[in-house]
Design a protein around this motif. Structure first.
Motif, PDB file in Angstrom:
ATOM      1  N   LEU A   1       1.249  -1.390   0.025  1.00 13.14           N
ATOM      2  CA  LEU A   1       0.073   0.167   0.118  1.00 13.14           C
ATOM      3  C   LEU A   1       0.717   1.232   0.252  1.00 13.14           C
ATOM      4  O   LEU A   1       1.640   1.123   0.941  1.00 13.14           O
ATOM      5  N   HIS A   2       0.526   2.032  -0.777  1.00 14.79           N
ATOM      6  CA  HIS A   2       0.924   3.111  -0.782  1.00 14.79           C
ATOM      7  C   HIS A   2       0.516   4.825  -1.235  1.00 14.79           C
ATOM      8  O   HIS A   2      -0.574   4.429  -1.497  1.00 14.79           O
ATOM      9  N   ASP A   3       0.970   6.068  -0.099  1.00 12.08           N
ATOM     10  CA  ASP A   3       0.501   6.883  -0.882  1.00 12.08           C
ATOM     11  C   ASP A   3       1.292   8.195  -1.626  1.00 12.08           C
ATOM     12  O   ASP A   3       2.012   8.415  -1.130  1.00 12.08           O
TER      13      ASP A   3
ATOM     14  N   LEU B   1       5.030   7.966 -16.877  1.00 13.45           N
ATOM     15  CA  LEU B   1       3.936   7.182 -16.369  1.00 13.45           C
ATOM     16  C   LEU B   1       3.904   7.769 -14.617  1.00 13.45           C
ATOM     17  O   LEU B   1       4.875   7.626 -14.542  1.00 13.45           O
ATOM     18  N   ARG B   2       2.586   8.110 -14.136  1.00 17.20           N
ATOM     19  CA  ARG B   2       2.886   8.783 -12.539  1.00 17.20           C
ATOM     20  C   ARG B   2       1.544   7.685 -12.080  1.00 17.20           C
ATOM     21  O   ARG B   2       0.838   8.230 -12.589  1.00 17.20           O
ATOM     22  N   LEU B   3       1.550   7.627 -10.788  1.00 12.93           N
ATOM     23  CA  LEU B   3       0.352   7.330 -10.079  1.00 12.93           C
ATOM     24  C   LEU B   3       0.583   8.461  -9.389  1.00 12.93           C
ATOM     25  O   LEU B   3       1.060   9.369  -8.842  1.00 12.93           O
ATOM     26  N   ALA B   4      -0.571   8.481  -8.038  1.00 10.31           N
ATOM     27  CA  ALA B   4      -1.123   9.847  -7.701  1.00 10.31           C
ATOM     28  C   ALA B   4      -1.890   8.994  -6.434  1.00 10.31           C
ATOM     29  O   ALA B   4      -3.234   8.151  -7.130  1.00 10.31           O
ATOM     30  N   GLY B   5      -2.157   9.347  -5.538  1.00  5.65           N
ATOM     31  CA  GLY B   5      -3.121   9.026  -5.092  1.00  5.65           C
ATOM     32  C   GLY B   5      -3.020   7.507  -4.021  1.00  5.65           C
ATOM     33  O   GLY B   5      -1.756   7.298  -4.281  1.00  5.65           O
ATOM     34  N   THR B   6      -3.672   6.488  -2.816  1.00  7.55           N
ATOM     35  CA  THR B   6      -3.109   5.914  -2.564  1.00  7.55           C
ATOM     36  C   THR B   6      -3.657   4.633  -3.774  1.00  7.55           C
ATOM     37  O   THR B   6      -4.821   4.535  -3.782  1.00  7.55           O
ATOM     38  N   TRP B   7      -2.342   3.658  -3.908  1.00 12.59           N
ATOM     39  CA  TRP B   7      -2.845   2.859  -4.401  1.00 12.59           C
ATOM     40  C   TRP B   7      -2.615   1.904  -3.729  1.00 12.59           C
ATOM     41  O   TRP B   7      -1.647   1.788  -2.750  1.00 12.59           O
ATOM     42  N   ASN B   8      -3.241  -0.338  -3.086  1.00  6.34           N
ATOM     43  CA  ASN B   8      -2.153  -1.247  -3.599  1.00  6.34           C
ATOM     44  C   ASN B   8      -1.364  -2.031  -4.281  1.00  6.34           C
ATOM     45  O   ASN B   8      -1.744  -2.007  -5.444  1.00  6.34           O
ATOM     46  N   VAL B   9       0.006  -1.435  -4.484  1.00  6.23           N
ATOM     47  CA  VAL B   9       1.082  -2.408  -6.026  1.00  6.23           C
ATOM     48  C   VAL B   9       1.293  -3.442  -5.859  1.00  6.23           C
ATOM     49  O   VAL B   9       1.542  -3.580  -4.525  1.00  6.23           O
ATOM     50  N   GLY B  10       0.858  -4.189  -7.062  1.00  4.81           N
ATOM     51  CA  GLY B  10       0.879  -5.920  -6.973  1.00  4.81           C
ATOM     52  C   GLY B  10       2.227  -6.091  -7.993  1.00  4.81           C
ATOM     53  O   GLY B  10       2.455  -5.224  -8.578  1.00  4.81           O
TER      54      GLY B  10
ATOM     55  N   TRP C   1       1.297  -8.113 -11.133  1.00  7.21           N
ATOM     56  CA  TRP C   1       0.862  -8.103 -11.828  1.00  7.21           C
ATOM     57  C   TRP C   1      -0.408  -6.726 -12.455  1.00  7.21           C
ATOM     58  O   TRP C   1      -0.459  -6.129 -13.796  1.00  7.21           O
ATOM     59  N   GLY C   2       0.023  -6.114 -10.854  1.00  3.87           N
ATOM     60  CA  GLY C   2      -1.264  -4.978 -11.178  1.00  3.87           C
ATOM     61  C   GLY C   2      -1.367  -4.371 -10.128  1.00  3.87           C
ATOM     62  O   GLY C   2      -1.158  -4.690  -9.001  1.00  3.87           O
ATOM     63  N   THR C   3      -2.211  -3.202 -10.208  1.00  7.36           N
ATOM     64  CA  THR C   3      -2.429  -2.160  -9.431  1.00  7.36           C
ATOM     65  C   THR C   3      -4.106  -1.259  -9.169  1.00  7.36           C
ATOM     66  O   THR C   3      -3.839  -0.877  -9.541  1.00  7.36           O
ATOM     67  N   ALA C   4      -4.899  -1.986  -8.459  1.00  8.55           N
ATOM     68  CA  ALA C   4      -5.950  -1.316  -7.400  1.00  8.55           C
ATOM     69  C   ALA C   4      -5.664  -0.846  -6.740  1.00  8.55           C
ATOM     70  O   ALA C   4      -5.028   0.479  -5.881  1.00  8.55           O
ATOM     71  N   ALA C   5      -7.293   0.409  -7.104  1.00 11.58           N
ATOM     72  CA  ALA C   5      -6.966   2.104  -6.556  1.00 11.58           C
ATOM     73  C   ALA C   5      -8.174   1.621  -5.072  1.00 11.58           C
ATOM     74  O   ALA C   5      -8.061   1.001  -5.063  1.00 11.58           O
ATOM     75  N   VAL C   6      -7.067   2.930  -4.514  1.00  8.92           N
ATOM     76  CA  VAL C   6      -7.646   2.729  -2.619  1.00  8.92           C
ATOM     77  C   VAL C   6      -8.642   3.946  -2.666  1.00  8.92           C
ATOM     78  O   VAL C   6      -9.875   3.953  -2.113  1.00  8.92           O
ATOM     79  N   ALA C   7      -7.597   5.289  -2.863  1.00  9.72           N
ATOM     80  CA  ALA C   7      -8.260   6.622  -2.692  1.00  9.72           C
ATOM     81  C   ALA C   7      -7.448   7.111  -3.178  1.00  9.72           C
ATOM     82  O   ALA C   7      -6.384   8.061  -3.385  1.00  9.72           O
TER      83      ALA C   7
END
Length: 603
Positions: free
Chosen positions: A484-486, A500-509, A511-517
């Motif tokens: 889990l990363h913010d 690419l860029r991620l913003a907000g909170t994600w659960n990184v796995g 094979w994929g990354t799940a949105a959290v908040a």
């Protein structure tokens, strides 16, 4: 870049001594062991230069003029026949030498030295001329002429590594780096051949008194080898080698490919490229397709679709039919673009004894689901049998490494054509028709099936971008780690092109990354079409799509987007953007909690 050049140098040297180049070696040896002492150096210099020119420059000319890919090979073979005849017939060699002597400085170019010494005697090494004076020629320039022709012939015979160099050159713009890689490969091959020729000259030095007869014999060898190549016997030999010998003997460079840099740049070189080229060339030329080997049986499949009662079928049960085995996975855009062709061929030729068996081998964990595969089969209008290959058992039996990959099998159960990736559709349809005729369909197949399907963009686009830790790269957030990363809010500056860029909170796995908040995914892309593999198990959720910071207009939205959003449920590939041409834009995807993202692909 330096590592790739070193790799190309070593790969070229290894290829020069591999069994797949055996048809070329007699030509190189016969050209190098006769003539002046510097002739071997001339041969390998000409080979390296013409090889580099053929793989980096001429490929653009051939493509631009719409000429057949086999043109260079045919012209080079004709040139080698001419050189061989001049070696075998001293009078012709003398005339050519006299002509060349007029254009070379001080006779340097012109002293062709086909015989090394005149038919009346002299050392094979070319160090002395009759009467004890210096030799009229070192043979360097004549060797360059032979090596120049040999380089063009060596190109299609050098195996999988070279095929990738040609593919990379043809599909991308010209750069000095690409030239350096191709030249390094040519230099590596030339160096290995040079050592072989030096050894050959030492062995043949005892034949000095019979140099005339020896050079005539070498000329005959050159002509015979060139005629064998003209009849595609070298291709059949390479096919047999590729089928029967262990891979490390066929391609000694396979161990070199284990480095990350080599794999990243030369992934397309692995597998059965040599056999693929042989089969496609035969189909294009209207020749009988080569026999590659016995097709493996389908193995350890979890579920079958589109068969009576969804029961398994065997390849043996299809004996007497022409069968196309297609390896695919339902979120692969390259695979999806091939399906209209497969559907059309199955519809047209099934009554004539043609079958297709799709082998669904998953890339992502969710593609193991039989329900997901069944939905994809229905969505894509597939009516031929499909087997689930979750454990890669059938994939491994075919030693496959690609999505999509197609193996065309004749009525006797033998693989006759292999093809990897998109394209070559007209060639493959010709191959299907030829095997149906070979199997006994003499009633006529009618006109070829005409398919109007989505095609990939010809311009260079952003590379496929994975969104998990297993293969994720080009993230401005740094290296992704599981958990889990913010990532905080989006900064003002966009990521670099293809970044690419991620913003907000994600659960990184993995094979994929799940949105959290407050989860946002941003991509600076160059492409015409943008696809995103994602899913929302258990419920349908709306994913908002912004182009350059604004809701994407419907005129530019992909088929999955309506009113600026995509409704996501089924874990699938969603078309987010569909532009009129290849363009660069900033894509922002606002992802609600519960949605997982896996992979960007482009077209």
């Amino acid at each position: 870049m330096l590592l790739l050049i070193v790799f190309a140098l070593l790969a070229g040297a290894a290829t020069a001594v591999s069994p797949c180049v055996l048809p070329v070696l007699p030509v190189a040896l016969s050209a190098g062991v006769t003539g002046g002492r510097r002739r071997p150096l001339g041969v390998v210099t000409g080979l390296a230069l013409s090889f580099t020119f053929a793989t980096v420059a001429l490929v653009y000319v051939i493509s631009a003029l719409g000429l057949p890919d086999s043109l260079l090979r045919t012209l080079a073979i004709v040139a080698l026949i001419g050189f061989g005849v001049c070696l075998a017939v001293p009078r012709l060699g003398d005339r050519l030498e006299a002509w060349l002597s007029r254009i070379g400085p001080s006779g340097g170019v012109g002293a062709f030295a086909l015989s090394g010494a005149a038919a009346g005697g002299g050392a094979v090494s070319g160090t002395d001329a009759p009467g004890g004076g210096p030799a009229p020629s070192s043979g360097f320039w004549s060797g360059m002429l032979v090596g120049g022709g040999l380089g063009f012939v060596y190109a299609p015979c050098a195996g999988p590594i070279l095929a990738g160099v040609i593919t990379a050159s043809a599909s991308q713009s010209f750069t000095s780096a690409r030239l350096a890689v191709a030249f390094a490969y040519g230099v590596g091959s030339a160096a290995a051949l040079y050592l072989l020729m030096l050894g050959g000259r030492r062995l043949t030095s005892r034949l000095a008194r019979r140099s005339g007869r020896f050079q005539m014999a070498m000329g005959a060898v050159m002509v015979l080898i060139a005629l064998a190549m003209l009849g595609n016997y070298d291709t059949r030999f390479e096919t047999a080698i590729a089928s029967d010998l262990p891979s490390f003997l066929v391609d000694p460079t396979s161990g070199l490919e284990s480095s990350h840099a080599a794999q990243a740049r030369l992934a397309a070189l692995r597998g059965h490229k040599l056999r693929e080229d042989a089969g496609l060339h035969a189909a294009d030329a209207g020749l009988r397709l080569p026999v590659i080997g016995t097709a493996p049986e389908f193995r350890d499949n979890q579920h079958w679709f589109n068969t009576p009662g969804d029961r398994p079928i065997s390849l043996a049960s299809l004996r007497g039919h022409v069968v196309l085995v297609d390896f695919w996975t339902y979120t692969c855009i390259n695979c999806i673009r091939t399906l209209p062709y497969l559907n059309a061929w199955y519809s047209k030729y099934h009554k004539d004894g043609f079958d297709i068996v799709g082998i669904h081998t998953p890339e992502f964990p969710f593609e193991h689901s039989a329900a997901n595969v069944a939905a994809a089969i229905q969505q894509n209008g597939i009516h031929y049998p499909v087997a689930q290959d979750n454990d890669y058992a059938t994939w491994d039996a075919y030693e496959n490494q690609y999505w999509p990959a197609e193996y065309l099998i004749d009525a006797k159960g033998r693989i006759r054509l292999e093809d990897f990736g998109e394209g070559e559709y007209a060639t493959k349809q010709r191959a299907i028709r030829s095997l149906l005729v070979e199997a006994g369909d003499t009633a006529g197949l009618g006109a070829a099936a005409d398919v109007n399907a989505l095609k990939p963009s010809e311009a260079e686009v952003t590379p496929e971008s994975y969104l998990g830790t297993e293969r994720g790269e080009r993230f401005t957030n740094g290296t992704l780690t599981d958990g889990l990363h913010d990532f905080g809010p989006l900064p003002g500056q966009p990521p670099p092109l293809s970044g690419l860029r991620l913003a907000g909170t994600w659960n990184v796995g993995a094979w994929g990354t799940a949105a959290v908040a407050d989860s946002t995914l941003q991509l600076h892309f160059r492409a015409r079409r943008v696809y995103l593999v994602m899913g929302s198990p258990g419920a349908t959720r709306s994913v908002k799509v912004l182009l350059d910071g604004r809701p994407i207009p419907q005129s530019l939205a992909g088929t999955s987007v309506h009113a600026g959003a995509a409704d996501v449920h089924f874990q699938d590939i969603y078309n987010l953007v569909d532009l009129p041409s290849v363009q660069s834009h900033l894509l922002t995807v606002q992802v609600p909690p519960g949605v997982s993202v896996y992979d960007f692909t482009f077209g």
